[in-house]
Scaffold this motif. Structure first.
Motif, PDB file in Angstrom:
ATOM      1  N   ARG A  61       0.832  -1.212   0.000  1.00  0.00           N
ATOM      2  CA  ARG A  61       0.000   0.000   0.000  1.00  0.00           C
ATOM      3  C   ARG A  61       0.862   1.256   0.000  1.00  0.00           C
ATOM      4  O   ARG A  61       0.484   2.258  -0.606  1.00  0.00           O
ATOM      5  N   GLN A  62       2.008   1.215   0.651  1.00  0.00           N
ATOM      6  CA  GLN A  62       2.928   2.356   0.591  1.00  0.00           C
ATOM      7  C   GLN A  62       3.423   2.552  -0.838  1.00  0.00           C
ATOM      8  O   GLN A  62       3.528   3.681  -1.313  1.00  0.00           O
ATOM      9  N   SER A  63       3.717   1.460  -1.514  1.00  0.00           N
ATOM     10  CA  SER A  63       4.161   1.544  -2.906  1.00  0.00           C
ATOM     11  C   SER A  63       3.066   2.145  -3.783  1.00  0.00           C
ATOM     12  O   SER A  63       3.344   2.986  -4.633  1.00  0.00           O
ATOM     13  N   ILE A  64       1.839   1.731  -3.585  1.00  0.00           N
ATOM     14  CA  ILE A  64       0.713   2.258  -4.357  1.00  0.00           C
ATOM     15  C   ILE A  64       0.540   3.742  -4.063  1.00  0.00           C
ATOM     16  O   ILE A  64       0.372   4.559  -4.978  1.00  0.00           O
ATOM     17  N   ALA A  65       0.599   4.110  -2.790  1.00  0.00           N
ATOM     18  CA  ALA A  65       0.359   5.490  -2.370  1.00  0.00           C
ATOM     19  C   ALA A  65       1.344   6.465  -3.021  1.00  0.00           C
ATOM     20  O   ALA A  65       0.982   7.614  -3.301  1.00  0.00           O
ATOM     21  N   GLN A  66       2.549   6.012  -3.303  1.00  0.00           N
ATOM     22  CA  GLN A  66       3.556   6.874  -3.938  1.00  0.00           C
ATOM     23  C   GLN A  66       3.102   7.388  -5.301  1.00  0.00           C
ATOM     24  O   GLN A  66       3.568   8.422  -5.762  1.00  0.00           O
ATOM     25  N   TYR A  67       2.231   6.645  -5.957  1.00  0.00           N
ATOM     26  CA  TYR A  67       1.844   6.973  -7.329  1.00  0.00           C
ATOM     27  C   TYR A  67       0.432   7.539  -7.438  1.00  0.00           C
ATOM     28  O   TYR A  67      -0.070   7.751  -8.539  1.00  0.00           O
ATOM     29  N   VAL A 104       1.913  -6.881 -15.277  1.00  0.00           N
ATOM     30  CA  VAL A 104       1.081  -5.716 -15.583  1.00  0.00           C
ATOM     31  C   VAL A 104      -0.044  -6.113 -16.528  1.00  0.00           C
ATOM     32  O   VAL A 104      -1.215  -5.765 -16.307  1.00  0.00           O
ATOM     33  N   ASP A 105       0.281  -6.844 -17.582  1.00  0.00           N
ATOM     34  CA  ASP A 105      -0.744  -7.291 -18.540  1.00  0.00           C
ATOM     35  C   ASP A 105      -1.817  -8.127 -17.849  1.00  0.00           C
ATOM     36  O   ASP A 105      -3.007  -7.970 -18.122  1.00  0.00           O
ATOM     37  N   GLU A 106      -1.388  -8.995 -16.970  1.00  0.00           N
ATOM     38  CA  GLU A 106      -2.352  -9.839 -16.260  1.00  0.00           C
ATOM     39  C   GLU A 106      -3.242  -8.996 -15.358  1.00  0.00           C
ATOM     40  O   GLU A 106      -4.454  -9.229 -15.265  1.00  0.00           O
ATOM     41  N   ALA A 107      -2.668  -8.005 -14.696  1.00  0.00           N
ATOM     42  CA  ALA A 107      -3.461  -7.106 -13.850  1.00  0.00           C
ATOM     43  C   ALA A 107      -4.504  -6.377 -14.697  1.00  0.00           C
ATOM     44  O   ALA A 107      -5.661  -6.225 -14.284  1.00  0.00           O
ATOM     45  N   LEU A 108      -4.118  -5.952 -15.879  1.00  0.00           N
ATOM     46  CA  LEU A 108      -5.066  -5.254 -16.765  1.00  0.00           C
ATOM     47  C   LEU A 108      -6.154  -6.201 -17.261  1.00  0.00           C
ATOM     48  O   LEU A 108      -7.312  -5.798 -17.407  1.00  0.00           O
ATOM     49  N   ASN A 109      -5.799  -7.449 -17.501  1.00  0.00           N
ATOM     50  CA  ASN A 109      -6.818  -8.445 -17.863  1.00  0.00           C
ATOM     51  C   ASN A 109      -7.815  -8.636 -16.724  1.00  0.00           C
ATOM     52  O   ASN A 109      -9.031  -8.709 -16.951  1.00  0.00           O
ATOM     53  N   ASN A 124      -3.514   0.834 -14.855  1.00  0.00           N
ATOM     54  CA  ASN A 124      -2.431   0.884 -15.826  1.00  0.00           C
ATOM     55  C   ASN A 124      -1.462   2.023 -15.498  1.00  0.00           C
ATOM     56  O   ASN A 124      -0.239   1.842 -15.535  1.00  0.00           O
ATOM     57  N   GLY A 125      -2.002   3.191 -15.136  1.00  0.00           N
ATOM     58  CA  GLY A 125      -1.141   4.326 -14.792  1.00  0.00           C
ATOM     59  C   GLY A 125      -0.276   4.059 -13.579  1.00  0.00           C
ATOM     60  O   GLY A 125       0.938   4.321 -13.598  1.00  0.00           O
TER      61      GLY A 125
END
Length: 133
Positions: A61-67, A104-109, A124-125
């Motif tokens: 969650r810290q990694s996500i929060a950075q973006y 990343v592709d799998e997450a987008l799927n 994606n961003g």
């Protein structure tokens, strides 16, 4: 069970854990198995993903929060999108046999399957920025 199905199963468990923090990973796995008529052995890689996300949730969650855009907080992200991001970032950071772009592709799927186009673009961003750091 192919790799997409394994990740889909893991995502459903992670989502359930994000919905109910009182569940254990094992009880969430069993609930998903019961509600999806999943009648086979839990794939080892799915268990690895679920346990890994559970163990590293705060760091993920810290990694996500950075973006996130300024003013956004983790709590504002809907649970399915958050679960997809947690799963993808865990896999990118910890699965040496899976190329980052494949994760990343799998997450987008998965986002295409469980979310909408706006969320898919958001995911994606976040992941594109994470991978390119």
């Amino acid at each position: 069970m192919n790799q997409h199905e394994v990740r889909r199963f893991a995502l459903q468990v992670i989502f359930l854990l994000n919905q109910n923090q009182e569940l254990t990973a094992q009880s969430a796995i069993q609930q998903v198995k019961n509600t999806t008529d999943f009648d086979q052995e839990t794939p080892e890689y799915a268990t690895y993903l679920v346990n890994g996300v559970e163990e590293k949730r705060a760091d993920l969650r810290q990694s996500i929060a950075q973006y996130l855009k300024q003013g956004w907080k983790i709590e504002r992200i809907n649970k399915i999108d958050l679960s997809i991001l947690e799963l993808a970032i865990f896999e990118i950071q910890n699965s040496e046999s899976i190329p980052k772009i494949a994760a990343v592709d799998e997450a987008l799927n998965l986002a295409g399957e469980f979310s909408d186009d706006v969320s898919k673009a958001f995911i994606n961003g976040i992941l594109s920025n994470f991978v390119s750091k």
